[in-house]
Design an enzyme around this catalytic site. Structure first.
Site, short mmCIF file in Angstrom:
data_model
loop_
_atom_site.label_atom_id
_atom_site.label_comp_id
_atom_site.label_asym_id
_atom_site.label_seq_id
_atom_site.Cartn_x
_atom_site.Cartn_y
_atom_site.Cartn_z
N ASP A 280 0.86 -1.17 0.00
CA ASP A 280 0.00 0.00 0.00
C ASP A 280 0.91 1.23 0.00
O ASP A 280 1.40 1.63 1.05
CB ASP A 280 -0.89 -0.03 1.24
N GLU B 38 -0.12 10.64 1.12
CA GLU B 38 -1.50 10.13 1.13
C GLU B 38 -1.88 9.62 2.50
O GLU B 38 -3.01 9.81 2.97
CB GLU B 38 -1.64 9.02 0.08
N HIS C 158 -1.63 -2.18 6.16
CA HIS C 158 -0.99 -1.35 7.17
C HIS C 158 -0.25 -2.18 8.22
O HIS C 158 -0.18 -1.79 9.39
CB HIS C 158 -1.98 -0.39 7.83
N ASP D 188 -5.15 2.17 -5.88
CA ASP D 188 -4.69 1.96 -4.51
C ASP D 188 -5.03 0.53 -4.10
O ASP D 188 -5.61 -0.23 -4.89
CB ASP D 188 -5.36 2.97 -3.57
#
Length: 359
Positions: A179, A213, A323, A236
């Site tokens: 990501d 971002e 994440h 994304d």
């Protein structure tokens, strides 16, 4: 695709410190585009000029930054205090390897963790804030840390390097920063394809590798006013919902194609864009999924509200464990994302003269 994604992901580039990533991308694409510039915030803007001036211009955005950390303090014993850049779950930080970009080189370290032998005197349910944690780089004093070229204000990423998952035959990869280095890889591959196929008709294409971002869509917020595209797509990742965790709903599955975003917390996709994406996916037999997930936002959320507004959508690459240092994506989903973006670009003439009321 694996080599490109690995080279991108192994770089250190948290929000506000994307220079190494942007330099790498610049070197990859500079001979394949008509114009290349870096704006004051650090966005890398690559322009592929129109082969048909009657076709609409399209902005494609993928963010170059990753979640990460920044050195906040050097303790007398040589450990480092740090602050976060981007959204984290503090539960996963303990004992994670990290990589610090010093003034000299990349320096390896680890986020310290209390040895299990001490747990009998601790609360095992306690979750430390990142502000209570520290990074150990093997130094015994602040002076040794400085000798490594480490100082306050330098960026840190997770230290996990990209690798193939399983036996390598399933075309899935594990690592940090997918990501959105996965999205960056899609745009790089798209640019390469456009360079090698100049007979296909398209309008001006702006491939933008955005910055910051992960800390509020900051880079994307300044793009549209200067470029004034007719349409825009963010490329994304999106968290999958295909494991047996209690919160999973069985949507957004790994390996079943890119997701065409319908809505998230930052964007309700423009129906002109969504409808055309779904149409070309069916026509070109590109596997795809539909995405409604209110837990995330993308650069599309900033782009569609700038200037007088831009008709915007998003293509999302399914990703497990988003994440974290061990995100997983399927490289086939990246290849199909390239195909979907291409098909949208080449069919975008169908959108000329249409607006919201034509949907």
């Amino acid at each position: 695709m694996y080599k490109l994604v690995k080279e991108l992901c192994d770089l250190v580039g948290p929000s506000g410190f994307e220079q190494d990533v942007q330099r790498f991308i610049k070197n990859e694409i500079q001979d394949k585009v008509d114009r290349l510039e870096v704006d004051p915030l650090g966005n890398l803007i690559a322009t592929v000029k129109a082969t048909d001036s009657q076709m609409p211009s399209i902005l494609l955005a993928a963010h170059a930054d990753e979640i990460g950390f920044i050195v906040k303090k050097i303790e007398p014993n040589g450990t480092l205090r740090f602050e976060q850049l981007g959204g984290f779950d503090n539960r996963i930080l303990l004992a994670q390897p990290v990589t610090i970009k010093s003034s000299q080189s990349y320096i390896e370290g680890v986020i310290g963790a209390l040895a299990v032998h001490y747990v009998k005197w601790d609360d095992p349910k306690r979750i430390d804030s990142h502000r209570d944690l520290y990074i150990d780089v093997g130094a015994s004093s602040a002076e040794e840390v400085l000798e490594m070229g480490i100082k306050v204000g330098q960026p840190i990423s997770y230290g996990s390097k990209l690798k193939m998952a399983g036996d390598g035959k399933r075309n899935r990869v594990i690592g940090k920063a997918l990501d959105d280095r996965a999205g960056c890889a899609v745009l790089i591959k798209l640019i390469t394809n456009l360079k090698s196929n100049k007979t296909v008709k398209h309008g001006d294409i702006y491939c933008v590798f955005t910055v910051q971002e992960e800390v509020g869509l900051r880079g994307a917020s300044v793009l549209s006013q200067g470029l004034q595209p007719d349409f825009a797509l963010a490329i994304d990742t999106t968290p999958t919902s295909d494991t047996y965790d209690v919160l999973m709903t069985g949507t957004r599955k790994l390996g079943e194609g890119p997701c065409i975003k319908i809505a998230d917390k930052s964007l309700i996709s423009h129906p002109l864009v969504t409808n055309l994406l779904e149409k070309v996916a069916v026509e070109k037999e590109i596997p795809y999924q539909q995405e409604i997930f209110m837990g995330i936002g993308t650069d599309a959320g900033a782009i569609h509200m700038t200037a007088t507004g831009v008709s915007t959508g998003a293509i999302s690459i399914p990703s497990r464990y988003t994440h974290t240092p061990i995100e997983i994506v399927d490289l086939d989903d990246l290849e199909n994302s390239v195909r979907l973006v291409e098909a949208f670009i080449f069919a975008s003439g169908e959108l000329v003269g249409k607006n919201f009321l034509d949907t």
